[in-house]
Motif scaffolding. Structure first.
Motif, PDB file in Angstrom:
ATOM      1  N   ILE A   1      23.860  11.717   5.064  1.00 20.25           N
ATOM      2  CA  ILE A   1      23.810  10.317   4.643  1.00 20.25           C
ATOM      3  C   ILE A   1      22.617   9.654   5.311  1.00 20.25           C
ATOM      4  N   PRO A   2      21.642   9.140   4.520  1.00 19.19           N
ATOM      5  CA  PRO A   2      20.482   8.476   5.130  1.00 19.19           C
ATOM      6  C   PRO A   2      20.902   7.273   5.956  1.00 19.19           C
ATOM      7  N   ILE A   3      20.140   7.010   7.014  1.00 17.41           N
ATOM      8  CA  ILE A   3      20.462   5.900   7.908  1.00 17.41           C
ATOM      9  C   ILE A   3      19.520   4.726   7.690  1.00 17.41           C
ATOM     10  N   ASP A   4      18.210   4.983   7.720  1.00 20.09           N
ATOM     11  CA  ASP A   4      17.237   3.892   7.678  1.00 20.09           C
ATOM     12  C   ASP A   4      16.754   3.569   6.273  1.00 20.09           C
ATOM     13  N   ASN A   5      16.847   4.515   5.351  1.00 15.72           N
ATOM     14  CA  ASN A   5      16.334   4.316   4.006  1.00 15.72           C
ATOM     15  C   ASN A   5      17.328   4.905   3.017  1.00 15.72           C
ATOM     16  N   PRO A   6      17.625   4.239   1.904  1.00 17.97           N
ATOM     17  CA  PRO A   6      18.628   4.760   0.978  1.00 17.97           C
ATOM     18  C   PRO A   6      18.263   6.082   0.323  1.00 17.97           C
ATOM     19  N   LEU A   7      16.963   6.439   0.329  1.00 16.37           N
ATOM     20  CA  LEU A   7      16.554   7.710  -0.253  1.00 16.37           C
ATOM     21  C   LEU A   7      16.638   8.855   0.750  1.00 16.37           C
ATOM     22  N   GLY A   8      16.213   8.623   1.971  1.00 14.36           N
ATOM     23  CA  GLY A   8      16.211   9.680   2.977  1.00 14.36           C
ATOM     24  C   GLY A   8      15.463   9.245   4.212  1.00 14.36           C
ATOM     25  N   ASP A   9      15.670   9.992   5.286  1.00 12.85           N
ATOM     26  CA  ASP A   9      15.062   9.624   6.569  1.00 12.85           C
ATOM     27  C   ASP A   9      13.930  10.564   6.981  1.00 12.85           C
ATOM     28  N   ILE A  10      13.562  11.522   6.124  1.00 17.88           N
ATOM     29  CA  ILE A  10      12.426  12.409   6.393  1.00 17.88           C
ATOM     30  C   ILE A  10      11.305  12.007   5.437  1.00 17.88           C
ATOM     31  N   PHE A  11      10.139  11.652   5.945  1.00 16.67           N
ATOM     32  CA  PHE A  11       9.078  11.220   5.044  1.00 16.67           C
ATOM     33  C   PHE A  11       7.706  11.518   5.637  1.00 16.67           C
ATOM     34  N   ILE A  12       6.772  11.815   4.741  1.00 17.75           N
ATOM     35  CA  ILE A  12       5.375  12.047   5.113  1.00 17.75           C
ATOM     36  C   ILE A  12       4.484  11.464   4.026  1.00 17.75           C
ATOM     37  N   GLN A  13       3.199  11.280   4.346  1.00 17.91           N
ATOM     38  CA  GLN A  13       2.205  10.805   3.394  1.00 17.91           C
ATOM     39  C   GLN A  13       1.419  12.002   2.868  1.00 17.91           C
ATOM     40  N   THR A  14       1.194  12.044   1.547  1.00 18.97           N
ATOM     41  CA  THR A  14       0.376  13.120   1.005  1.00 18.97           C
ATOM     42  C   THR A  14      -1.095  12.878   1.359  1.00 18.97           C
ATOM     43  N   ASP A  15      -1.892  13.938   1.210  1.00 24.93           N
ATOM     44  CA  ASP A  15      -3.337  13.767   1.304  1.00 24.93           C
ATOM     45  C   ASP A  15      -3.824  13.003   0.077  1.00 24.93           C
TER      46      ASP A  15
ATOM     47  N   GLN B   1       0.824  -1.206   0.000  1.00 25.23           N
ATOM     48  CA  GLN B   1       0.000   0.000   0.000  1.00 25.23           C
ATOM     49  C   GLN B   1       0.862   1.261   0.000  1.00 25.23           C
ATOM     50  N   ILE B   2       2.125   1.154  -0.394  1.00 27.12           N
ATOM     51  CA  ILE B   2       3.027   2.293  -0.320  1.00 27.12           C
ATOM     52  C   ILE B   2       2.469   3.475  -1.120  1.00 27.12           C
ATOM     53  N   GLY B   3       2.301   4.592  -0.428  1.00 19.65           N
ATOM     54  CA  GLY B   3       1.825   5.800  -1.076  1.00 19.65           C
ATOM     55  C   GLY B   3       0.348   5.803  -1.410  1.00 19.65           C
ATOM     56  N   PHE B   4      -0.349   4.675  -1.244  1.00 19.64           N
ATOM     57  CA  PHE B   4      -1.746   4.594  -1.669  1.00 19.64           C
ATOM     58  C   PHE B   4      -2.658   5.271  -0.644  1.00 19.64           C
ATOM     59  N   PRO B   5      -3.661   6.073  -1.066  1.00 18.49           N
ATOM     60  CA  PRO B   5      -4.036   6.366  -2.452  1.00 18.49           C
ATOM     61  C   PRO B   5      -3.311   7.598  -3.013  1.00 18.49           C
ATOM     62  N   GLY B   6      -2.482   8.265  -2.215  1.00 17.27           N
ATOM     63  CA  GLY B   6      -1.731   9.411  -2.722  1.00 17.27           C
ATOM     64  C   GLY B   6      -0.311   9.002  -3.040  1.00 17.27           C
ATOM     65  N   ALA B   7       0.649   9.637  -2.364  1.00 14.94           N
ATOM     66  CA  ALA B   7       2.064   9.302  -2.560  1.00 14.94           C
ATOM     67  C   ALA B   7       2.792   9.502  -1.247  1.00 14.94           C
ATOM     68  N   GLU B   8       3.911   8.854  -1.129  1.00 15.84           N
ATOM     69  CA  GLU B   8       4.778   9.092   0.021  1.00 15.84           C
ATOM     70  C   GLU B   8       5.908  10.000  -0.430  1.00 15.84           C
ATOM     71  N   ILE B   9       6.207  11.040   0.353  1.00 13.99           N
ATOM     72  CA  ILE B   9       7.257  12.011   0.032  1.00 13.99           C
ATOM     73  C   ILE B   9       8.433  11.770   0.973  1.00 13.99           C
ATOM     74  N   VAL B  10       9.583  11.501   0.393  1.00 16.09           N
ATOM     75  CA  VAL B  10      10.806  11.274   1.162  1.00 16.09           C
ATOM     76  C   VAL B  10      11.766  12.415   0.864  1.00 16.09           C
ATOM     77  N   ALA B  11      12.416  12.946   1.900  1.00 15.46           N
ATOM     78  CA  ALA B  11      13.355  14.063   1.721  1.00 15.46           C
ATOM     79  C   ALA B  11      14.673  13.748   2.403  1.00 15.46           C
ATOM     80  N   ASN B  12      15.734  14.271   1.826  1.00 14.93           N
ATOM     81  CA  ASN B  12      17.065  14.127   2.417  1.00 14.93           C
ATOM     82  C   ASN B  12      17.871  15.381   2.109  1.00 14.93           C
ATOM     83  N   LYS B  13      18.452  15.975   3.151  1.00 15.17           N
ATOM     84  CA  LYS B  13      19.276  17.162   2.950  1.00 15.17           C
ATOM     85  C   LYS B  13      20.559  16.772   2.239  1.00 15.17           C
ATOM     86  N   VAL B  14      20.894  17.487   1.169  1.00 14.33           N
ATOM     87  CA  VAL B  14      22.091  17.179   0.401  1.00 14.33           C
ATOM     88  C   VAL B  14      23.315  17.243   1.311  1.00 14.33           C
ATOM     89  N   GLY B  15      24.111  16.191   1.278  1.00 11.79           N
ATOM     90  CA  GLY B  15      25.284  16.105   2.141  1.00 11.79           C
ATOM     91  C   GLY B  15      25.068  15.213   3.340  1.00 11.79           C
TER      92      GLY B  15
END
Length: 681
Positions: A22-36, A6-20
């Motif tokens: 290094i993510p710890i838990d996820n290769p994309l980034g460790d800041i994430f929220i679900q869209t409406d 159900q990842i992102g369903f029915p909207g999307a999941e937004i993942v963010a990472n500050k440039v520089g």
């Protein structure tokens, strides 16, 4: 972050990472929220900086976009982000024997990455919420004909590469042109081991103690009676050898219940040398783990050897996966080194596979926080050159001896430090580190043979400095050139062999935390110095005197076939130091500066060989006794060069009046050039 069906369903999941970062838990980034449901989202309380954002939703390709957040921004509208459909790769995930399910602790993320890391797509995993198991996956939004490497990650940082390739077993990875089913095998990889070592600050029997912490990605096996016993650790880790002295011993840390912690993925021991002469110890960890080799019934055996020089303040040895990157830091130290994904290449410049794991080491020496008025910059500066060679890894010994030459520090065999004015051409000195310009420990980052020290992507170096009263505008991060040839700073300045170069790319100074951060494109030894000069070398002839400062002079070509050398002024007063003069063999007559008593001009013929050669100037009295050895580092052949002598001997004492003989020598060559010098007072 959700990774199920159900990842992102029915909207999307937004993942963010500050440039520089290094993510710890996820290769994309460790800041994430679900869209409406309508796709809108608000991500609050972001610090100023540049962020990579990723929009992820079931059935669509991952969309990456970059946003700059200024400190003055109260809000930022990123506009509409359009997700694109693409091809789909899906299938089951089984163990080598064909069984399933796979535990969620075995796989936290499944991803597909292109070799250059330009694309990284996260799979949705089919999970059973009642049993927390995984039996399948779906990768959506893949591009037709593009080659991807499939990678599995777990929460311990372990990377598992499934053996399957498509469209054939000889393919480099997976490349599809239509929606495809590909069943994957979860084959556990060999265990990876990370080692953290440091001096504890306590003693036993009059000797310093050292703490070693081994961390494993797989648990030590707990099957036999011996493996279940409390003293099993004594069979796992042992002393292989000691240098300089013998009789050292390993013991349990009294702060730990047992050297092997309950997870059996960590083992902590204390090492105490048995002799004051011991300078180095080699430890080995060897034991079976709980992981099985492929479809066999054989257990992986963890087998790791580490060397530790007792002059070090700390060391960390670990492995970094190319697809994830990591941050290296020594325990209890505020300095850190952030390495992004895809930072390494092979020695010949070719790309490493995205699934590759690279061994990286970080070692720390000479913490100036414990400096005294009798030891400039750091405790290790009270060691003689030979003692440094024994107590430190070779590259750190060379770096510290070079800095000592730059500062004009002389060390007697007794360990007493003789102080000279400080770094030649440097900015004003820090008031709380009297007479010294080194404001941090020395940090050396090293890689295995076959991996290039020049990075494909910039790493972030953050170093803690110990001075709270020095002018922070004059503080900078410098690197040591330990090669036999010139190196370039990240901004492109040329640093001669044996010299230090300033790194200021992306410089951020945090006076609250006493740290300086810069971006660098190479690995070597780094240190914070209270200077603004672009280049620091042990030769005090730094170049043209201009309002922009002093730089290494550009000299004219030398067409002769024999070595040439002489000094000026001659005679000279050894107590008078520091003067300027016109460099007649510079590219355009330049006003040069020295803090020495006499300048030495020498010329290197082209027939010594192409490139650079290492040059030494030895000074003898008329009885033939060595008075002073000057290291002029590596210099270009077919050129004129300048060096200097401050009129001091090896003990830092001003020499007496008389005649002295200078001898220029070339490393690896029998050719020399002598010249006479007269000292008057």
């Amino acid at each position: 972050m959700a990774t199920g069906d159900q990842i992102g369903f029915p909207g999307a999941e937004i993942v963010a990472n500050k440039v520089g970062d290094i993510p710890i838990d996820n290769p994309l980034g460790d800041i994430f929220i679900q869209t409406d449901v309508d796709g809108t989202f608000t991500m609050s309380r972001l610090a100023a900086g540049t962020y990579d954002f990723y929009a992820i939703s079931l059935g669509y390709a991952v969309k990456k976009f970059t946003v700059n957040v200024a400190s003055t921004d109260t809000s930022k509208d990123v506009g509409n982000v359009q997700l694109e459909t693409g091809l789909e790769l899906s299938g089951t995930i089984r163990k080598p024997d064909g069984s399933y399910p796979i535990s969620e602790t075995d796989i936290s993320v499944l991803a597909a990455a292109t070799p250059d890391f330009s694309e990284l797509t996260i799979a949705s995993l089919r999970t059973n919420p009642q049993t927390s198991t995984i039996d399948g996956y779906t990768l959506a939004g893949l591009k037709s004909g593009t080659t991807y490497q499939l990678l599995m990650f777990n929460h311990d940082g372990e990377t598992i590469v499934p053996p399957e390739h498509y469209p054939s077993s000889t393919s480099l990875g997976v490349a599809i042109t239509t929606d495809t089913t590909l069943n994957l095998t979860f084959t556990q990889s060999a265990p990876q081991i990370l080692v953290k070592a440091k001096k504890t600050g306590t003693q036993s029997g009059g000797f310093d103690q050292y703490r070693f912490e081994f961390q494993l990605t797989q648990a030590l096996r707990n099957k036999t009676i011996a493996e279940k016993s409390d003293d099993y650790w004594q069979s796992v880790v042992s002393i292989l050898s000691e240098t300089g002295g013998t009789g050292g011993a390993l013991s349990a840390d009294p702060n730990e219940t047992n050297p092997i912690d309950p997870s059996r993925k960590k083992l902590i021991v204390l090492y105490t040398p048995g002799s004051a002469a011991t300078t180095k110890v080699r430890l080995r960890l060897r034991a079976p783990t709980s992981g099985l080799e492929g479809a066999s019934t054989s257990y992986y055996v963890a087998n790791f050897t580490c060397d530790y020089y007792l002059g070090l303040a700390g060391q960390k040895l670990g492995s970094i996966n190319m697809s994830r990157g990591d941050t290296l830091a020594i325990e209890g130290d505020d300095s850190s080194f952030g390495i992004p994904p895809g930072a390494f290449k092979e020695a010949d410049g070719t790309d490493l596979d995205v699934s590759s794991t690279v061994s990286v080491g970080l070692q720390k020496a000479s913490d100036v926080a414990t400096s005294t008025t009798t030891a400039l910059g750091a405790p290790a500066f009270s060691l003689t050159d030979s003692e440094l060679d024994e107590a430190m890894p070779p590259v750190l010994a060379r770096a510290m001896k070079s800095m000592r030459e730059i500062q004009g520090v002389q060390v007697e065999p007794s360990g007493r430090v003789m102080a000279a004015p400080g770094i030649k051409g440097a900015a004003s000195l820090a008031t709380d580190v009297t007479g010294a310009n080194v404001l941090s420990a020395f940090y050396d980052l090293f890689l295995p043979a076959g991996v290039r020290r020049q990075l494909a992507k910039n790493a972030t170096v953050t170093i803690f400095y110990t001075s709270s009263t020095a002018d922070t505008s004059n503080m900078n991060v410098y690197f040591f050139n330990d090669t036999a040839a010139d190196m370039l700073t990240t901004s492109g300045a040329t640093v001669p062999a044996g010299g230090y170069g300033l790194e200021a790319n992306g410089k951020v100074l945090n006076s609250d935390n006493n740290t300086i951060s810069v971006n660098v494109n190479h690995f070597t030894t780094f240190v914070v110095v209270n200077s603004t000069e672009t280049i620091l070398t042990s030769a005090s002839i730094l170049g043209s005197v201009t309002t922009a400062g002093l730089t290494v002079p550009s000299t004219t070509d030398f067409t002769g076939s024999e070595l040439e050398a002489f000094n000026f002024p001659n005679p000279f007063n050894a107590t008078a130091r520091g003067f300027t003069f016109s460099g007649t063999k510079t590219s355009g007559t330049q006003t040069l500066a020295t803090t020495g008593s006499t300048a030495i001009r020498f010329a290197l013929p082209s027939n010594l060989g192409a490139g650079s050669v290492r040059v030494t100037c030895e000074i003898f009295d008329v009885a033939g006794d060595l008075v002073k050895r000057l290291d002029f580092a590596s210099r270009q052949t077919g050129k004129y060069h300048y060096g200097d002598w401050d009129g001091r001997n090896e003990n830092g004492e001003t020499v007496a009046s008389g005649v002295y003989i200078g001898r220029i020598s070339i490393e690896g060559s029998s050719r020399t050039k002598t010249f006479k010098m007269a000292v008057i007072k």
